[in-house]
Design a protein around this motif. Sequence first.
Motif, PDB file in Angstrom:
ATOM      1  N   GLY A  44       0.813  -1.207   0.000  1.00 17.19           N
ATOM      2  CA  GLY A  44       0.000   0.000   0.000  1.00 17.19           C
ATOM      3  C   GLY A  44       0.849   1.258   0.000  1.00 17.19           C
ATOM      4  N   PHE A  45       1.918   1.249   0.800  1.00 18.01           N
ATOM      5  CA  PHE A  45       2.805   2.409   0.884  1.00 18.01           C
ATOM      6  C   PHE A  45       3.465   2.701  -0.460  1.00 18.01           C
ATOM      7  CE2 PHE A  45       7.205   3.914   1.514  1.00 18.01           C
ATOM      8  CZ  PHE A  45       6.944   5.157   2.072  1.00 18.01           C
ATOM      9  N   PHE A  46       4.003   1.673  -1.111  1.00 15.82           N
ATOM     10  CA  PHE A  46       4.687   1.888  -2.389  1.00 15.82           C
ATOM     11  C   PHE A  46       3.706   2.259  -3.501  1.00 15.82           C
ATOM     12  CE2 PHE A  46       8.171  -0.481  -0.338  1.00 15.82           C
ATOM     13  CZ  PHE A  46       9.203   0.398  -0.617  1.00 15.82           C
ATOM     14  N   LEU A  47       2.490   1.698  -3.453  1.00 20.10           N
ATOM     15  CA  LEU A  47       1.490   2.098  -4.448  1.00 20.10           C
ATOM     16  C   LEU A  47       1.118   3.570  -4.290  1.00 20.10           C
ATOM     17  CD1 LEU A  47      -0.866  -1.022  -4.436  1.00 20.10           C
ATOM     18  CD2 LEU A  47       0.621  -0.277  -6.299  1.00 20.10           C
ATOM     19  N   LEU A  48       1.067   4.044  -3.044  1.00 16.98           N
ATOM     20  CA  LEU A  48       0.741   5.446  -2.791  1.00 16.98           C
ATOM     21  C   LEU A  48       1.870   6.385  -3.193  1.00 16.98           C
ATOM     22  CD1 LEU A  48      -0.983   5.192   0.721  1.00 16.98           C
ATOM     23  CD2 LEU A  48      -2.056   6.052  -1.358  1.00 16.98           C
ATOM     24  N   THR A  49       3.110   6.004  -2.847  1.00 21.53           N
ATOM     25  CA  THR A  49       4.224   6.932  -3.001  1.00 21.53           C
ATOM     26  C   THR A  49       4.901   6.859  -4.367  1.00 21.53           C
ATOM     27  OG1 THR A  49       5.718   5.320  -1.969  1.00 21.53           O
ATOM     28  CG2 THR A  49       4.729   6.983  -0.534  1.00 21.53           C
ATOM     29  N   ARG A  50       4.989   5.680  -4.957  1.00 20.86           N
ATOM     30  CA  ARG A  50       5.721   5.536  -6.210  1.00 20.86           C
ATOM     31  C   ARG A  50       4.810   5.504  -7.430  1.00 20.86           C
ATOM     32  NH1 ARG A  50       9.973   7.696  -5.391  1.00 20.86           N
ATOM     33  NH2 ARG A  50      10.698   6.838  -7.370  1.00 20.86           N
ATOM     34  N   TRP A  51       3.665   4.836  -7.308  1.00 20.27           N
ATOM     35  CA  TRP A  51       2.750   4.748  -8.442  1.00 20.27           C
ATOM     36  C   TRP A  51       1.612   5.760  -8.363  1.00 20.27           C
ATOM     37  CZ3 TRP A  51       5.434   0.372  -6.933  1.00 20.27           C
ATOM     38  CH2 TRP A  51       6.080  -0.323  -7.947  1.00 20.27           C
ATOM     39  N   ARG A  52       1.509   6.476  -7.248  1.00 20.16           N
ATOM     40  CA  ARG A  52       0.483   7.494  -7.057  1.00 20.16           C
ATOM     41  C   ARG A  52      -0.922   6.937  -7.271  1.00 20.16           C
ATOM     42  NH1 ARG A  52       3.087  11.028  -3.993  1.00 20.16           N
ATOM     43  NH2 ARG A  52       5.090  11.594  -4.898  1.00 20.16           N
ATOM     44  N   VAL A  53      -1.139   5.719  -6.791  1.00 22.70           N
ATOM     45  CA  VAL A  53      -2.468   5.118  -6.867  1.00 22.70           C
ATOM     46  C   VAL A  53      -3.396   5.875  -5.905  1.00 22.70           C
ATOM     47  CG1 VAL A  53      -3.792   3.002  -6.423  1.00 22.70           C
ATOM     48  CG2 VAL A  53      -1.529   2.879  -7.482  1.00 22.70           C
ATOM     49  N   PRO A  54      -4.631   6.181  -6.285  1.00 25.79           N
ATOM     50  CA  PRO A  54      -5.539   6.921  -5.409  1.00 25.79           C
ATOM     51  C   PRO A  54      -5.781   6.182  -4.083  1.00 25.79           C
ATOM     52  CG  PRO A  54      -6.405   6.855  -7.637  1.00 25.79           C
ATOM     53  CD  PRO A  54      -5.229   5.924  -7.608  1.00 25.79           C
ATOM     54  N   PRO A  55      -5.909   6.918  -2.981  1.00 25.01           N
ATOM     55  CA  PRO A  55      -6.138   6.275  -1.677  1.00 25.01           C
ATOM     56  C   PRO A  55      -7.360   5.368  -1.655  1.00 25.01           C
ATOM     57  CG  PRO A  55      -5.546   8.575  -1.366  1.00 25.01           C
ATOM     58  CD  PRO A  55      -5.714   8.372  -2.850  1.00 25.01           C
ATOM     59  N   LEU A  56      -8.414   5.740  -2.402  1.00 22.84           N
ATOM     60  CA  LEU A  56      -9.609   4.897  -2.424  1.00 22.84           C
ATOM     61  C   LEU A  56      -9.282   3.505  -2.943  1.00 22.84           C
ATOM     62  CD1 LEU A  56     -12.645   4.550  -2.064  1.00 22.84           C
ATOM     63  CD2 LEU A  56     -12.959   5.485  -4.371  1.00 22.84           C
ATOM     64  N   ALA A  57      -8.441   3.416  -3.966  1.00 18.13           N
ATOM     65  CA  ALA A  57      -8.051   2.107  -4.498  1.00 18.13           C
ATOM     66  C   ALA A  57      -7.250   1.318  -3.465  1.00 18.13           C
ATOM     67  CB  ALA A  57      -7.239   2.287  -5.783  1.00 18.13           C
ATOM     68  N   ILE A  58      -6.397   1.999  -2.697  1.00 18.93           N
ATOM     69  CA  ILE A  58      -5.628   1.324  -1.645  1.00 18.93           C
ATOM     70  C   ILE A  58      -6.554   0.771  -0.581  1.00 18.93           C
ATOM     71  CG2 ILE A  58      -3.764   1.592   0.038  1.00 18.93           C
ATOM     72  CD1 ILE A  58      -2.920   1.895  -2.889  1.00 18.93           C
ATOM     73  N   VAL A  59      -7.594   1.528  -0.242  1.00 19.50           N
ATOM     74  CA  VAL A  59      -8.574   1.056   0.746  1.00 19.50           C
ATOM     75  C   VAL A  59      -9.216  -0.237   0.267  1.00 19.50           C
ATOM     76  CG1 VAL A  59     -10.784   1.566   1.824  1.00 19.50           C
ATOM     77  CG2 VAL A  59      -9.033   3.335   1.706  1.00 19.50           C
ATOM     78  N   VAL A  60      -9.665  -0.257  -0.982  1.00 21.09           N
ATOM     79  CA  VAL A  60     -10.335  -1.446  -1.526  1.00 21.09           C
ATOM     80  C   VAL A  60      -9.376  -2.639  -1.561  1.00 21.09           C
ATOM     81  CG1 VAL A  60     -11.446  -2.421  -3.564  1.00 21.09           C
ATOM     82  CG2 VAL A  60     -11.958  -0.066  -2.864  1.00 21.09           C
ATOM     83  N   LEU A  61      -8.166  -2.423  -2.069  1.00 20.93           N
ATOM     84  CA  LEU A  61      -7.197  -3.515  -2.191  1.00 20.93           C
ATOM     85  C   LEU A  61      -6.799  -4.065  -0.820  1.00 20.93           C
ATOM     86  CD1 LEU A  61      -4.894  -2.086  -5.018  1.00 20.93           C
ATOM     87  CD2 LEU A  61      -6.528  -3.979  -5.212  1.00 20.93           C
ATOM     88  N   SER A  62      -6.552  -3.184   0.138  1.00 22.68           N
ATOM     89  CA  SER A  62      -6.129  -3.634   1.467  1.00 22.68           C
ATOM     90  C   SER A  62      -7.261  -4.354   2.190  1.00 22.68           C
ATOM     91  CB  SER A  62      -5.640  -2.448   2.302  1.00 22.68           C
ATOM     92  OG  SER A  62      -4.484  -1.876   1.735  1.00 22.68           O
ATOM     93  N   ALA A  63      -8.481  -3.843   2.050  1.00 19.65           N
ATOM     94  CA  ALA A  63      -9.616  -4.514   2.684  1.00 19.65           C
ATOM     95  C   ALA A  63      -9.805  -5.916   2.101  1.00 19.65           C
ATOM     96  CB  ALA A  63     -10.883  -3.682   2.501  1.00 19.65           C
ATOM     97  N   LEU A  64      -9.694  -6.034   0.781  1.00 18.55           N
ATOM     98  CA  LEU A  64      -9.806  -7.352   0.143  1.00 18.55           C
ATOM     99  C   LEU A  64      -8.673  -8.269   0.578  1.00 18.55           C
ATOM    100  CD1 LEU A  64     -10.863  -6.372  -3.491  1.00 18.55           C
ATOM    101  CD2 LEU A  64     -12.284  -7.424  -1.719  1.00 18.55           C
ATOM    102  N   ALA A  65      -7.453  -7.708   0.677  1.00 16.34           N
ATOM    103  CA  ALA A  65      -6.324  -8.506   1.131  1.00 16.34           C
ATOM    104  C   ALA A  65      -6.528  -8.992   2.556  1.00 16.34           C
ATOM    105  CB  ALA A  65      -5.032  -7.686   1.035  1.00 16.34           C
ATOM    106  N   GLY A  66      -7.112  -8.144   3.401  1.00 16.21           N
ATOM    107  CA  GLY A  66      -7.403  -8.556   4.776  1.00 16.21           C
ATOM    108  C   GLY A  66      -8.399  -9.700   4.821  1.00 16.21           C
TER     109      GLY A  66
END
Length: 399
Positions: A370-392
Motif C-alpha cells: 500500500g505504501f509503495f502504491l501510494l508513493t511511487r505509483w500514485r495510486v488513489p487512496p480509495l483504491a488502496i482502501v479497496v485492495l487492502s480490505a480485500l487482502a485482509g
Amino acid sequence: MGNVAEVLAVFLKLGLTCFGGPIAHLGYFRREFVARRGWLDDETFTELVGLCQFLPGPASSQVGFSIGLLRAGWLGGLAAWCGFTLPSVMLLIGFAAITPSLGGLLGGGFVHGLKLVAVAVVAQAVWDMARRLCADHRRAAIALTAIAVLSILTTVYAQLIVISIGAVLGLALCRTATTSNSVRVSQGTHGSGISRTAGAIALILFSALLFGLPLLTSLHASPAVKVMEAFYRSGAMVFGGGHVVLPLLQQQTVAAGLVASNDFLAGYGAAQAVPGPLFSFAAFLGWMMMQAPNHWSGALLATVSIFLPGLLLVLAALPYWGALRARPSMTALLAGVNAAVVGLLATALYSPVWTSAVLSKSDFAIAACGFFLLTRWRVPPLAIVVLSALAGVVQSTLH
C-alpha cells in the motif's frame, strides 16, 4: 457577491467528489473557483492557502470556509463548510453504525485490512512531510528531538509540549528556513466583510474555549462538556495537515477509554475511502463512544467541536494576515512547529498504528504494498482502501 444556495450547491458537489486528501482538495478548489468560476483570482487564492496552512486546523476546510465567506458573507462560509463536510460525515456515521456487525471471519478480515490502510497512509504522510518540512539539518534535528521527547513523556499534554518545544527551537534555529513561498498579501483577503473587531471577538472565543473547557472538565462537568473539550483541543492543536490529528484523537479517545483501539483504526482506514476532509473522522468516533453522548448526539458534538477552533482562527486571522505574514519570526516559528509535527506523526506511525495493525509478515507485506502504491505509483487512496480490505479478507480466510 453570490448567494448562499449557489455556494452550498458547489461545495456539496465537491464534498461528494473530492478524494485524495487536503492537497488534492486545494487542487479541486483552484480549478473550480479560480479557473472555472472566477470567484477569486490566483493571487487571492494563494494567499488564502498560505493563511490556512499557517494556522492550526484542517487547511482545505478552512480555505473552503474562507471562499464561501468571500462569496456570500457569513452564511456563505457556513454553507461552504456544511456542503464540503456533511457527505463524509454521513458516510462515516453509516460505517460506524454497521461496524459492530462486522464480526466473524470475513468482517474481522475486512476491519483488519482497513487498519493496514492506516499504516500505509500515515507512513506516506510521514515520508512526504519529512521531505518537505525537514529539508535541512536544523529542522531534521527538531523532528528527532520531538521523537526523543515523546518516547519519554507519558502525560496527556505530551503533544502540546512537543509543539511548544518545536516553536522555541524554530525561533532559535530556523531564522533563514522557509516553509513555503512568501506571497504578497493583497486586499483580497480583507474583502470578506470581517472587521478587526469581529476578528478579535473570534480570537477571544477561541481562547476562552481552549482554556475554559479544560477548567470546566476539571470541575466534574457533564460528559458532553468532556467530549467537546477533547475534540476541541484536538482540532486546536493540529499543525501540518489532517493526518496529524491521529495521535491527538487517539490520546483523547482510545487512551481515555472512550473508543476501542480496533474500532479507532478501522474508522481511520475507512476515513481514507470517503471524500471530503479527514477531520470528519471525528463523526465516526463520536458515534462509537462507549458512553453518552454517542451515536447521533456524539457524532454531531464531536464534528462541530473539532472543526470549530480552525474556523474561529480563520475569522480571527483574516483581518490581520498581512502584518502577521510579514514577520520573519513567524516564519521561523512555523518552521520549528512543522518539524516537530513530523516527529509527532512518526511516533504515531509506530504506536498506535503499527503496533495495532502489523501482527505478521503478511500484514507487513500488505502495508508495504500500500505504501509503495501510494508513493511511487500514485495510486488513489480509495483504491488502496479497496485492495487492502480485500487482502485482509483473503488473509483471514487462508489462516
